[in-house]
Design a protein around this motif. Structure first.
Motif, PDB file in Angstrom:
ATOM      1  N   GLU A 245       0.825  -1.206   0.000  1.00 32.38           N
ATOM      2  CA  GLU A 245       0.000   0.000   0.000  1.00 32.38           C
ATOM      3  C   GLU A 245       0.862   1.260   0.000  1.00 32.38           C
ATOM      4  N   CYS A 246       1.899   1.264   0.831  1.00 31.09           N
ATOM      5  CA  CYS A 246       2.794   2.425   0.896  1.00 31.09           C
ATOM      6  C   CYS A 246       3.478   2.660  -0.450  1.00 31.09           C
ATOM      7  N   PHE A 247       3.881   1.582  -1.109  1.00 27.88           N
ATOM      8  CA  PHE A 247       4.559   1.723  -2.392  1.00 27.88           C
ATOM      9  C   PHE A 247       3.616   2.310  -3.436  1.00 27.88           C
ATOM     10  N   GLN A 248       2.376   1.854  -3.439  1.00 30.12           N
ATOM     11  CA  GLN A 248       1.405   2.417  -4.371  1.00 30.12           C
ATOM     12  C   GLN A 248       1.111   3.880  -4.050  1.00 30.12           C
ATOM     13  N   GLN A 249       1.153   4.224  -2.763  1.00 29.05           N
ATOM     14  CA  GLN A 249       0.965   5.617  -2.366  1.00 29.05           C
ATOM     15  C   GLN A 249       2.046   6.516  -2.949  1.00 29.05           C
ATOM     16  N   VAL A 250       3.306   6.139  -2.747  1.00 31.18           N
ATOM     17  CA  VAL A 250       4.389   7.020  -3.187  1.00 31.18           C
ATOM     18  C   VAL A 250       4.456   7.104  -4.709  1.00 31.18           C
ATOM     19  N   ARG A 251       4.001   6.066  -5.383  1.00 34.52           N
ATOM     20  CA  ARG A 251       3.997   6.106  -6.843  1.00 34.52           C
ATOM     21  C   ARG A 251       2.772   6.829  -7.403  1.00 34.52           C
ATOM     22  N   LYS A 252       1.807   7.093  -6.504  1.00 38.49           N
ATOM     23  CA  LYS A 252       0.563   7.749  -6.936  1.00 38.49           C
ATOM     24  C   LYS A 252      -0.086   6.981  -8.094  1.00 38.49           C
ATOM     25  N   SER A 253       0.034   5.659  -8.001  1.00 38.11           N
ATOM     26  CA  SER A 253      -0.469   4.798  -9.074  1.00 38.11           C
ATOM     27  C   SER A 253      -1.849   4.229  -8.780  1.00 38.11           C
ATOM     28  N   ASN A 254      -2.354   4.471  -7.548  1.00 39.81           N
ATOM     29  CA  ASN A 254      -3.635   3.891  -7.162  1.00 39.81           C
ATOM     30  C   ASN A 254      -4.304   4.826  -6.160  1.00 39.81           C
ATOM     31  N   PRO A 255      -5.347   5.551  -6.554  1.00 41.36           N
ATOM     32  CA  PRO A 255      -5.994   6.501  -5.641  1.00 41.36           C
ATOM     33  C   PRO A 255      -6.544   5.861  -4.377  1.00 41.36           C
ATOM     34  N   ALA A 256      -6.842   4.582  -4.420  1.00 35.28           N
ATOM     35  CA  ALA A 256      -7.420   3.908  -3.250  1.00 35.28           C
ATOM     36  C   ALA A 256      -6.369   3.533  -2.214  1.00 35.28           C
ATOM     37  N   ALA A 257      -5.100   3.460  -2.591  1.00 38.85           N
ATOM     38  CA  ALA A 257      -4.048   2.995  -1.678  1.00 38.85           C
ATOM     39  C   ALA A 257      -3.975   3.894  -0.444  1.00 38.85           C
ATOM     40  N   GLY A 258      -3.999   3.264   0.719  1.00 40.53           N
ATOM     41  CA  GLY A 258      -3.922   3.989   1.973  1.00 40.53           C
ATOM     42  C   GLY A 258      -5.240   4.535   2.468  1.00 40.53           C
ATOM     43  N   ARG A 259      -6.309   4.337   1.716  1.00 39.11           N
ATOM     44  CA  ARG A 259      -7.618   4.866   2.093  1.00 39.11           C
ATOM     45  C   ARG A 259      -8.639   3.758   2.332  1.00 39.11           C
ATOM     46  N   ARG A 260      -8.202   2.528   2.442  1.00 44.95           N
ATOM     47  CA  ARG A 260      -9.130   1.407   2.470  1.00 44.95           C
ATOM     48  C   ARG A 260      -8.748   0.410   3.554  1.00 44.95           C
TER      49      ARG A 260
END
Length: 456
Positions: free
Chosen positions: A165-180
């Motif tokens: 999740e953190c990796f997807q957050q920093v890449r801004k590749s998934n708007p849902a990452a860190g919010r679910r």
């Protein structure tokens, strides 16, 4: 024009740098590495959680995987002065293990591209553990978290989920990452995680042996997970390690037990050295796995397969193992966050599942980084081979390792095994898992548990 050795580049290429080459984000390998160096992670831990084996496994796995993906650094706050509950690296302090694995212990929360937390009093995207249920929750969300009652493999799985999740957050590749809310039961992945049965049962024994096929990303993840199992006497655990290849620089970017000092060593020998330091008894097999290999009554009756070769995987039921657990990881831009687990014998035979190899996508050669290499002298054939190298993430391997070793532990305890699990960490809510039939039951042999290390 100078010669460009694409084979050497492939052996050295960071597997997440390749992700940015294949998306077109980076126009050169140098740019790709600079992009990864902007990724950093801070981990805040609750000291009480770090008194449990599951909590320690979660932190160690987080640091181990994250230092390979977040090249801007991994810092950790809140680590108490406690010894390891499971003697993975001997009788050392948890702080020393964090530093040894590539993290840096600090006295307070530090700025970073992403933040995660382990324990109720910590700050950040939260990794949770409850029985056999691993979770990842947005900060402030309600969740079940009982690391003192969690099985140690749950900590490893929670780390894999949360670092992803953190990796997807920093890449801004998934708007849902860190919010679910993400939760997964290692005991019954076919059930909703909030089903009371998903929490699982305490094992009464641990597996007495295993044969590991392939010692790259997945094979090392299996070995990492096995190393955290709280054996009363680890010397009773018999491990056969099979691989014919040598470690390359690129292995450091994906494989949990590799570092750059090991480049050039035979995988089987390097991993045997690690396993023997943990106290396990090892045998090595330095040949390809194929239909000619046959096991006998003295060999481990259960295999854990981690190879990505279709021909080898198609032969998994031909060697004579009583049971086989196998995982495969996605290897491209769209599926590097995906994993799939099979057990054999299963609904479909291995020969039916794997009948050929995939080819590199030709459009990758039109990406700026590949055009740059061609303009600098790389030949087309070499570029095709380079494009065919996999994209890989160590945190996906860590999660797969926990899931596969959990299947082995459940088998030894007569628990519920999984026939098929299909999971993509971009959309984990779409997990598909199917239980094995009762006919799958098999006794692989069991060993005593060091009780202090399992529920603490």
């Amino acid at each position: 024009m100078p010669f460009i050795d694409t084979a050497k580049i492939g052996d050295q290429l960071h597997r997440l740098a390749k992700l940015t080459l294949d998306t077109g984000e980076a126009t050169t390998i140098e740019e790709a590495m600079q992009l990864l160096e902007r990724y950093s992670l801070h981990v805040d831990v609750d000291p009480r959680t770090m008194e449990s084996a599951a909590g320690q496994a979660a932190l160690a796995t987080t640091v181990n995987a994250a230092r390979r993906a977040f090249l801007g650094g991994v810092t950790v706050s809140g680590v108490p002065d406690v010894a390891l509950r499971v003697p993975l690296y001997g009788q050392i302090q948890l702080k020393d293990l964090v530093e040894q694995l590539g993290g840096r212990c600090v006295d307070a929360v530090r700025p970073a591209a992403s933040h995660m937390a382990i324990g109720r009093r910590a700050m950040g995207l939260r990794a949770t553990m409850d029985g056999w249920v691993a979770g990842c929750y947005a900060e402030g969300a309600d969740f079940a978290d009982s690391p003192e009652e969690a099985f140690v493999l749950t900590g490893i799985a929670a780390a894999g989920l949360t670092v992803a999740e953190c990796f997807q957050q920093v890449r801004k590749s998934n708007p849902a990452a860190g919010r679910r809310r993400i939760a997964l039961s290692l005991w019954r992945p076919d059930l909703p995680a909030d089903d009371p049965r998903a929490r699982g049962e305490s094992p009464s024994v641990l597996p007495s042996s295993a044969w590991l096929i392939g010692l790259g990303n997945l094979g090392q993840a299996y070995l990492w997970a096995l190393g955290w199992l709280p054996y009363a006497d680890p010397s009773d655990f018999s491990l056969t390690l099979q691989d014919f290849d040598k470690l390359a620089e690129s292995n450091d970017s994906t494989s949990l037990l590799t570092d750059l000092s090991m480049v050039g060593r035979c995988k089987s020998r390097a991993m045997a050295e690690w396993a023997e330091a943990r106290g396990f008894a090892t045998t090595i097999v330095e040949r390809r796995f194929d239909r000619e290999l046959k096991v006998n009554a003295e060999d481990p009756p259960v295999a854990l397969c981690g190879v990505d070769n279709a021909l080898a995987r198609s032969a998994l039921e031909d060697a004579g193992f009583g049971r086989v657990f196998e995982a495969g990881l996605g290897n491209g831009v769209s599926d590097y966050l995906a994993l799939r687990l099979h057990s054999f014998p299963g609904p479909k035979a291995a020969r039916q599942l794997w009948s050929g190899e995939g080819a590199a996508e030709p459009e990758l050669l039109d990406r700026p980084a590949y055009r740059d290499l061609e303009e600098r002298g790389a030949d087309r054939c070499g570029l095709v081979q380079l494009a065919g190298r996999t994209v890989g993430a160590p945190f996906v391997g860590a999660l797969a390792g926990a899931l596969v070793v959990a299947e082995l532990v459940k088998l030894a305890n007569g628990g519920p095994n999984t026939a098929l699990l299909d999971l993509h960490l971009r959309s984990p809510g779409q997990l598909a898992a199917f239980a094995q039939t009762s006919n799958f039951a098999f006794n692989p042999g069991g060993l005593l548990i060091r009780r202090q290390g399992i529920r603490s």
